[in-house]
Write an enzyme that holds these catalytic residues in place. Structure first.
Site, PDB file in Angstrom:
ATOM      1  N   ARG A 138       0.794  -1.238   0.000  1.00  0.00           N
ATOM      2  CA  ARG A 138       0.000   0.000   0.000  1.00  0.00           C
ATOM      3  C   ARG A 138       0.831   1.295   0.000  1.00  0.00           C
ATOM      4  NH1 ARG A 138      -3.317   1.489   3.238  1.00  0.00           N
ATOM      5  NH2 ARG A 138      -4.912   2.084   1.737  1.00  0.00           N
TER       6      ARG A 138
ATOM      7  N   CYS B 294      14.990  -4.162  -3.790  1.00  0.00           N
ATOM      8  CA  CYS B 294      15.897  -3.276  -4.525  1.00  0.00           C
ATOM      9  C   CYS B 294      15.152  -2.222  -5.333  1.00  0.00           C
ATOM     10  CB  CYS B 294      16.789  -4.114  -5.429  1.00  0.00           C
ATOM     11  SG  CYS B 294      17.601  -5.378  -4.470  1.00  0.00           S
TER      12      CYS B 294
HETATM   13  N1  LLP Z   1     -17.128  -4.325  -3.719  1.00  0.00           N
HETATM   14  C1  LLP Z   1     -16.460  -4.091  -4.864  1.00  0.00           C
HETATM   15  C2  LLP Z   1     -17.122  -4.329  -6.147  1.00  0.00           C
HETATM   16  C3  LLP Z   1     -15.135  -3.605  -4.806  1.00  0.00           C
HETATM   17  O1  LLP Z   1     -14.491  -3.350  -5.937  1.00  0.00           O
HETATM   18  C4  LLP Z   1     -14.512  -3.390  -3.550  1.00  0.00           C
HETATM   19  C5  LLP Z   1     -13.125  -2.916  -3.469  1.00  0.00           C
HETATM   20  C6  LLP Z   1     -15.252  -3.688  -2.385  1.00  0.00           C
HETATM   21  C7  LLP Z   1     -16.558  -4.139  -2.512  1.00  0.00           C
HETATM   22  C8  LLP Z   1     -14.682  -3.511  -1.002  1.00  0.00           C
HETATM   23  O2  LLP Z   1     -14.314  -2.198  -0.753  1.00  0.00           O
HETATM   24  P1  LLP Z   1     -13.798  -1.769   0.709  1.00  0.00           P
HETATM   25  O3  LLP Z   1     -14.957  -1.893   1.653  1.00  0.00           O
HETATM   26  O4  LLP Z   1     -12.684  -2.677   1.072  1.00  0.00           O
HETATM   27  O5  LLP Z   1     -13.342  -0.382   0.538  1.00  0.00           O
HETATM   28  N2  LLP Z   1      -6.188  -2.104  -2.601  1.00  0.00           N
HETATM   29  C9  LLP Z   1      -6.789  -0.838  -2.249  1.00  0.00           C
HETATM   30  C10 LLP Z   1      -8.303  -0.953  -2.154  1.00  0.00           C
HETATM   31  C11 LLP Z   1      -8.957  -1.438  -3.420  1.00  0.00           C
HETATM   32  C12 LLP Z   1     -10.459  -1.594  -3.322  1.00  0.00           C
HETATM   33  C13 LLP Z   1     -11.037  -2.198  -4.545  1.00  0.00           C
HETATM   34  N3  LLP Z   1     -12.429  -2.546  -4.472  1.00  0.00           N
HETATM   35  C14 LLP Z   1      -6.161  -0.341  -0.963  1.00  0.00           C
HETATM   36  O6  LLP Z   1      -5.269  -1.009  -0.425  1.00  0.00           O
HETATM   37  O7  LLP Z   1      -6.482   0.744  -0.478  1.00  0.00           O
END
Ligand code: LLP
Length: 425
Positions: free
Chosen positions: A323, A353
């Site tokens: 992240r 690296c």
């Molecule tokens: N539903 C759908 C269709 C999604 O695309 C996502 C997340 C969620 C639910 C869940 O969202 P949350 O409640 O976790 O915000 N890797 C990034 C976050 C990417 C989120 C993508 N979609 C980070 O580390 O901040």
């Protein structure tokens, strides 16, 4: 003694000089299982889900944990035991639901690029609903379902074109994003869906982004969704459920997202005020169920004070926690055992690296080689985004439940990394 300033409190707390999670001293967990190590609190996960469930109680609902945030089987089972369903985005995630013994009938299948093989597997497993993101996907799904003699229950994922006011990489509900069917086009696609073989319209869906810290964008998206529901039903369609997506943020540093029950309460009030209170409500939270339930433990390998920067080199890296490198995300970093020495300012970096391999910049820390640090709020999008870059085996994972620590994923071995590679003559 709890430390309310720590994200993850009251489950994460400093007692004396030591950091504890859910009744275990983190330095003891690291000594037993090694580092880098993800440690999660099951009590914190249960409490986070409980806030949503309490607010949804008394009306038809299904809380679908978005397992992309943390897909470990024990995490899935923890939520399945509370009656949760799951939001999945791949055949691999479906396999995890099944391997954890959870119910595929409580699964919604999201994602902008489902393969026909994934559609087939999901239909055969009996998932509850496909969140369809384009006309082309709808046609493909109709073909696959008809070929199997099955019916696919669908929601259209509508792109409501609202600004979730979050990082551009994790904002998903704007016109310029790749996600969903454009709001103004959705009514026509619903009409088309009603006439397709192998398709049964059952709901409507949206997801506007992640790490959202305000309620207003949710209400704007909901209003747009309800406008559409009214149009679809005027056309003779039936929308059984409203899927309001996930996206609720957590506190990493000084963010103040609304509590889940406050958000849900306001959404339900708007749904009722507009006369849609009879519909089932689905939500797809990921981060807010697991993010502050976990830490990443790492050992200080080397200190490299310098003219411009002091580097604190630790054994976790961007391959373990992507992240900061990927989004310039700020994550708390604290010692597992506090020293009384004066703090210096350090960049906490990994051994990979790349200059982009950092976990925290300009952090005031009193550290010595061999000390343990905890990267906070690491329960979401940590292990699931881990890679083997630099041929680094992925970390082990431990679940803590009220004073008991259990290994839930063995540390990867180098042999496992090499398995599957071929050396042609
Ligand atoms: N539903 C759908 C269709 C999604 O695309 C996502 C997340 C969620 C639910 C869940 O969202 P949350 O409640 O976790 O915000 N890797 C990034 C976050 C990417 C989120 C993508 N979609 C980070 O580390 O901040």
């Amino acid at each position: 003694m709890s430390s309310p300033q720590l994200p993850g409190a009251p489950f994460l707390a400093r007692r004396g000089d030591d950091l504890w999670l859910d009744g275990v001293r983190l330095s003891e967990v690291a000594a037993e299982f090694g580092t880098p190590l993800y440690v999660y609190s099951r009590s914190a996960m249960r409490a986070a889900a409980g806030a949503y469930l309490q607010a949804l109680a008394g009306r038809p609902h299904l809380l679908c944990y978005a397992m992309k945030a943390n897909a470990s089987l024990t995490v899935i089972r923890t939520f399945a035991e509370l009656g949760l369903g799951f939001d999945i985005v791949s055949g691999g995630e479906l396999a995890r639901v099944i391997a954890a013994g959870a119910d595929p009938a409580k699964v919604v299948f999201s994602g902008v690029g489902k393969t026909r093989a994934e559609m087939r597997a999901a239909l055969l497993a009996g998932v509850r609903c496909f969140n369809v993101e384009s006309e082309a996907e709808l046609l493909a799904l109709s073909g696959v379902a008809s070929g199997l003699g099955r019916t696919a229950a669908i929601s259209l994922r509508v792109n409501p074109d609202v600004d979730a006011k979050t990082h551009p990489y994790i904002s998903t509900g704007l016109k310029g994003n790749k996600f969903g069917v454009a709001h103004e086009h959705a009514r026509a696609v619903y009409r088309q869906a009603a006439a397709l073989p192998g398709i049964r319209v059952t709901g409507i869906d949206c997801h506007i982004g992640s790490q959202i810290t305000e309620i207003a964008p949710y209400l704007d998206a909901l209003d747009r969704l309800l406008d559409l529901v009214e149009q679809v039903e005027a056309d003779g369609g039936t929308i059984h459920h409203l899927d309001l997506g996930g996206g609720l943020g957590i506190t990493y540093t000084d963010e103040q997202p609304p509590a889940a029950d406050l958000l849900v309460g306001q959404l339900l009030a708007r749904i009722d005020a507009r006369g849609h209170g009879h519909r089932e409500v689905l939500m797809e939270p990921g981060r807010s169920l697991v993010g502050n339930a976990g830490v990443l433990l790492t050992e200080v390998l080397v200190l490299k004070p310098g003219a411009e920067k002091n580097f604190c080199i630790v054994d976790a890296a961007m391959n373990d926690m992507a992240r900061p490198a990927m989004y310039q995300a700020w994550m708390g970093i604290v010692p597992c055992h506090q020293r009384s020495d004066p703090a210096l300012t350090w960049d906490v970096v990994g051994p990979v690296c790349e200059s982009g391999d950092w976990l925290g910049r300009d952090r005031a820390l009193a550290v010595q080689p061999g000390d343990l640090l905890a990267v906070l709020s690491a329960g979401a999008y940590g292990m699931t985004m881990a890679s083997n870059y630099n041929t680094r085996p992925r970390a082990a994972e431990v679940m803590v439940d009220n004073g008991r620590a259990t290994l839930i994923r063995r540390r990867e071995t180098i042999d496992e990394l090499l398995r599957g590679e071929l050396l042609p003559d």
